[in-house]
Design an enzyme around this catalytic site. Structure first.
Site, PDB file in Angstrom:
ATOM      1  N   GLY A 105       0.964  -1.290   0.023  1.00 43.76           N
ATOM      2  CA  GLY A 105       0.130  -0.069  -0.028  1.00 43.76           C
ATOM      3  C   GLY A 105       0.783   1.331   0.095  1.00 43.76           C
ATOM      4  O   GLY A 105       2.009   1.210   0.011  1.00 43.76           O
ATOM      5  N   GLY A 107       2.651   3.691   1.361  1.00 44.23           N
ATOM      6  CA  GLY A 107       3.043   3.883   2.757  1.00 44.23           C
ATOM      7  C   GLY A 107       3.671   5.417   2.985  1.00 44.23           C
ATOM      8  O   GLY A 107       3.645   5.639   3.963  1.00 44.23           O
ATOM      9  N   ARG A 108       4.158   5.783   1.816  1.00 36.66           N
ATOM     10  CA  ARG A 108       4.540   7.214   1.747  1.00 36.66           C
ATOM     11  C   ARG A 108       3.998   7.959   0.819  1.00 36.66           C
ATOM     12  O   ARG A 108       4.596   9.288   0.423  1.00 36.66           O
ATOM     13  CB  ARG A 108       5.892   7.254   1.861  1.00 36.66           C
ATOM     14  CG  ARG A 108       6.749   6.728   0.713  1.00 36.66           C
ATOM     15  CD  ARG A 108       7.987   6.887   0.881  1.00 36.66           C
ATOM     16  NE  ARG A 108       8.704   5.633  -0.072  1.00 36.66           N
ATOM     17  CZ  ARG A 108      10.151   5.705  -0.336  1.00 36.66           C
ATOM     18  NH1 ARG A 108      10.919   6.571   0.118  1.00 36.66           N
ATOM     19  NH2 ARG A 108      10.444   4.842  -1.180  1.00 36.66           N
ATOM     20  N   ASP A 140       8.422   5.714   8.252  1.00 38.35           N
ATOM     21  CA  ASP A 140       8.139   7.115   8.743  1.00 38.35           C
ATOM     22  C   ASP A 140       7.136   7.834   7.681  1.00 38.35           C
ATOM     23  O   ASP A 140       6.570   8.886   7.949  1.00 38.35           O
ATOM     24  CB  ASP A 140       9.229   8.062   8.890  1.00 38.35           C
ATOM     25  CG  ASP A 140      10.261   8.173   7.800  1.00 38.35           C
ATOM     26  OD1 ASP A 140      10.045   7.629   6.659  1.00 38.35           O
ATOM     27  OD2 ASP A 140      11.379   8.763   8.124  1.00 38.35           O
ATOM     28  N   GLY A 141       7.011   7.346   6.469  1.00 38.30           N
ATOM     29  CA  GLY A 141       6.238   7.973   5.493  1.00 38.30           C
ATOM     30  C   GLY A 141       6.582   8.995   4.838  1.00 38.30           C
ATOM     31  O   GLY A 141       6.177   9.850   4.176  1.00 38.30           O
ATOM     32  N   ARG A 205      -1.380  -0.018  -9.561  1.00 36.14           N
ATOM     33  CA  ARG A 205      -0.358  -0.856  -9.807  1.00 36.14           C
ATOM     34  C   ARG A 205      -1.027  -2.353 -10.282  1.00 36.14           C
ATOM     35  O   ARG A 205      -2.152  -2.642  -9.655  1.00 36.14           O
ATOM     36  CB  ARG A 205       0.606  -1.073  -8.837  1.00 36.14           C
ATOM     37  CG  ARG A 205       1.089   0.286  -8.376  1.00 36.14           C
ATOM     38  CD  ARG A 205       0.984   0.677  -6.957  1.00 36.14           C
ATOM     39  NE  ARG A 205       1.284   2.111  -6.698  1.00 36.14           N
ATOM     40  CZ  ARG A 205       2.486   2.752  -6.629  1.00 36.14           C
ATOM     41  NH1 ARG A 205       3.682   2.089  -6.575  1.00 36.14           N
ATOM     42  NH2 ARG A 205       2.592   4.277  -6.587  1.00 36.14           N
ATOM     43  N   ASP A 275       4.363  -4.259  -7.356  1.00 40.05           N
ATOM     44  CA  ASP A 275       3.744  -3.169  -6.557  1.00 40.05           C
ATOM     45  C   ASP A 275       4.145  -1.804  -7.420  1.00 40.05           C
ATOM     46  O   ASP A 275       3.811  -0.853  -7.223  1.00 40.05           O
ATOM     47  CB  ASP A 275       3.782  -3.151  -5.232  1.00 40.05           C
ATOM     48  CG  ASP A 275       5.305  -3.205  -4.756  1.00 40.05           C
ATOM     49  OD1 ASP A 275       6.163  -4.260  -5.234  1.00 40.05           O
ATOM     50  OD2 ASP A 275       6.084  -2.276  -4.076  1.00 40.05           O
ATOM     51  N   ASN A 276       5.427  -1.996  -8.449  1.00 46.80           N
ATOM     52  CA  ASN A 276       5.816  -0.736  -8.917  1.00 46.80           C
ATOM     53  C   ASN A 276       5.563  -0.654 -10.363  1.00 46.80           C
ATOM     54  O   ASN A 276       6.152  -0.003 -11.176  1.00 46.80           O
ATOM     55  CB  ASN A 276       7.416  -0.715  -8.555  1.00 46.80           C
ATOM     56  CG  ASN A 276       7.827  -0.561  -7.156  1.00 46.80           C
ATOM     57  OD1 ASN A 276       6.955   0.317  -6.368  1.00 46.80           O
ATOM     58  ND2 ASN A 276       9.173  -0.847  -6.729  1.00 46.80           N
ATOM     59  N   ASP A 285       7.426   5.032  -9.580  1.00 48.01           N
ATOM     60  CA  ASP A 285       8.128   4.792  -8.543  1.00 48.01           C
ATOM     61  C   ASP A 285       9.687   4.832  -8.658  1.00 48.01           C
ATOM     62  O   ASP A 285      10.106   3.589  -8.410  1.00 48.01           O
ATOM     63  CB  ASP A 285       7.508   3.322  -7.837  1.00 48.01           C
ATOM     64  CG  ASP A 285       6.493   3.662  -7.102  1.00 48.01           C
ATOM     65  OD1 ASP A 285       5.837   4.657  -7.183  1.00 48.01           O
ATOM     66  OD2 ASP A 285       6.267   2.717  -6.216  1.00 48.01           O
TER      67      ASP A 285
END
Ligand code: AMP
Ligand code: MG
Length: 516
Positions: A105, A107-108, A140-141, A205, A275-276, A285
């Site tokens: 997902g 995440g950042r 940490d995003g 994606r 996912d990319n 990405d």
């Protein structure tokens, strides 16, 4: 056409309207079953400053460059929203380095909303580095200036090169520090944080489909496919298994074209996890990507992949197929019949072969390959490129210079100390050793190539035009990006602006910028 203030534009959210979201709004890392996204606000930053702005994509969006401390700038930093924006993080999974990784997902990354451009296209604006989401897992995003600048620069350069890619609108420094282990040596250091606003019709994606298939969320899987087809593949329906299969075939075709372009310009993505992989066939990405220099198919810019070299230059076409096979697996519940999906994979294979062949022909100044002797011509070229330490992009760009200036007699039968044919010599790394046998093979290859070009019937100037349109003169090589990063870290965005200006016209000779 007048450009408008970002803060006054009206945004939409067709993705949110079409698909079920996470009922929870708390921002803690967790599994989010049964949803396609979680609505989550960006985390504000202390002191945003606009470091770079892409006039080109801004114009296409109809958005004016934001002034310092304007509301628009704060939107691009995650501190404010424009009308209609409902930020969300998408839920997706993926195969990473060959293994199913489960839920990943955004995440950042956070999608701010969708904008309809003055030309009527729908474009999504997404912030990368805007703070944690339920998909951030242990991280940490945030994103650092180094990686954000690389994404900003490269995605715009790729577009200019004619490679399908997401775009980048803005690069904003946050005024905050982010701790990263830059050299992966166990010495984490604070680095300046930054946020890129990236732009694409969609950032969906392969992994968005895979997560639903993996958890047997078949209703969601179907809704997602229907939404993607309706919104991004006009002309493709979803009324039958066959219709889904035809759409999959189009995804395969686009992916093949994208990867053929990567191979043409020497781009190595570095992290081709599913996912990319964009469902639209766009390069997305940008992480540890790099550019091939010497012709070494096993080269990868990704140090974490140095042992396996799964995502090295030469394997990219094959990995594209592997990834599409995972997507086919995810779409099976919609199509039912493996055979129908097989057509798409076959389409990938044939499109890649045809596109790469056409590109290679153009790189050599030919209209097409396929005549007797062409396979040998190509094979020998790549064998020679691998055998000498030579920079591939410089070589190909230099090659067109040989059209009007055939080999001199001295080069055709060189004495032992004669120079190599100019494009090879030019592209040769300092100190590279080339023995007589190799030199003779090069000269023989040039003779063959000349004869083949002459026999093609196209004039030298026509062939030159063909070559210079596909063999770039300027690429965002790592050391150039690094110079821009060092200057930007010191507060000077000018080298980045200058570099981007040159990379906007990668096929044109730009006197004064030879150093690039
Ligand atoms: P990538 O390898 O950059 O494509 O990232 C793989 C996954 O890790 C994605 O789900 C990202 O959103 C997530 N991720 C990467 N870096 C961070 C970060 N600094 N904070 C949160 N999530 C991240
Ligand atoms: Mg990613």
């Amino acid at each position: 056409m007048a450009l408008r203030d970002l803060a006054e534009l009206e945004f939409g959210a067709t993705f949110l309207a079409a698909l079920p979201g996470d009922p929870r709004r708390d921002n803690v890392p967790r599994a989010v079953p049964g949803a396609a996204y979680t609505e989550v606000m960006p985390t504000p930053v202390a002191a945003p400053r606009l470091l770079a702005w892409s006039e080109e994509i801004a114009e296409r969006l109809g958005v004016a460059r934001p002034a310092a401390d304007s509301r628009a700038l704060h939107i691009l930093a995650g501190n404010a929203l424009a009308p209609g924006m409902r930020p969300y993080a998408a839920r997706y999974g993926g195969h990473q380095f060959g293994n199913w990784a489960g839920q990943l997902g955004d995440g950042r990354a956070l999608t701010l909303g969708e904008l309809v451009t003055p030309a009527g296209e729908r474009q999504e604006l997404q912030l990368k580095g805007a703070g944690p989401t339920p998909y951030s897992r242990y991280a940490d995003g945030r994103a650092v200036l180094r990686s954000s600048l690389r994404e900003f620069l490269c995605s715009e350069a790729m577009h200019a090169l004619g490679v399908p890619s997401s775009r980048a609108l803005s690069l904003v420094t946050t005024g905050e520090q982010v701790v990263r282990d830059m050299f992966y040596d166990g010495n984490p250091q604070p680095e300046p944080g930054a946020i890129v606003c990236r732009v694409a019709p969609s950032f969906i994606r392969f992994g968005n489909f895979e997560i639903h298939a993996a958890l047997e969320e078949n209703g969601l899987l179907r809704s997602l496919a229907d939404h993607v087809i309706d919104t991004h593949f006009p002309g493709h329906g979803h009324e039958s298994p066959r219709a889904y299969a035809r759409w999959f075939e189009e995804v395969c075709r686009r992916t093949a074209v994208m990867i053929a372009h990567w191979m043409r310009v020497g781009f190595v993505h570095g992290v081709m996890n599913t996912d990319n992989m964009s469902i639209l066939g766009l390069t997305i990405d940008y992480g540890p990507y790099g550019w091939l220099e010497g012709y070494d198919p096993s080269w990868t810019p990704n140090t974490t992949d140095a042992a396996g070299r799964r995502y090295c230059y030469g394997r990219q076409p094959q990995i594209g197929m592997w990834n599409l096979s995972r997507l086919a697996g995810a779409l099976l519940p919609l199509v039912g019949d493996q055979e129908l999906l097989q057509d798409g994979l076959e389409r990938y294979r044939s499109t890649y072969a045809a596109t790469w062949s056409a590109m290679l022909a153009a790189k050599l100044g030919l209209e097409a390959l396929g005549r007797e002797g062409d396979d040998a011509l190509v094979e020998e070229l790549f064998a020679l490129l691998a055998a000498v330490e030579t920079d591939m992009p410089i070589f190909f760009r230099g090659l067109s210079g040989m059209l009007e200036q055939p080999l001199a007699d001295a080069q055709l039968s060189p004495p032992a100390d004669a120079h190599l044919p100019p494009p090879v010599a030019q592209a040769l790394y300092e100190g590279a050793v080339v023995d007589t046998a190799l030199r003779e093979r090069w000269v023989a290859w040039f003779k063959l190539w000349h004869a083949r070009g002459a026999a093609s019937g196209a004039s030298a100037s026509e062939r030159r035009r063909r070559m210079d349109a596909v063999n770039p003169r300027y690429l965002p090589r790592n050391y150039l990006a690094q110079q821009a990063i060092d200057a930007a870290t010191g507060g000077d965005p000018q080298p980045l602006v200058q570099l981007l200006a040159v990379l906007r016209r990668p096929y044109d000779e730009q006197p004064g910028y030879q150093s690039y």
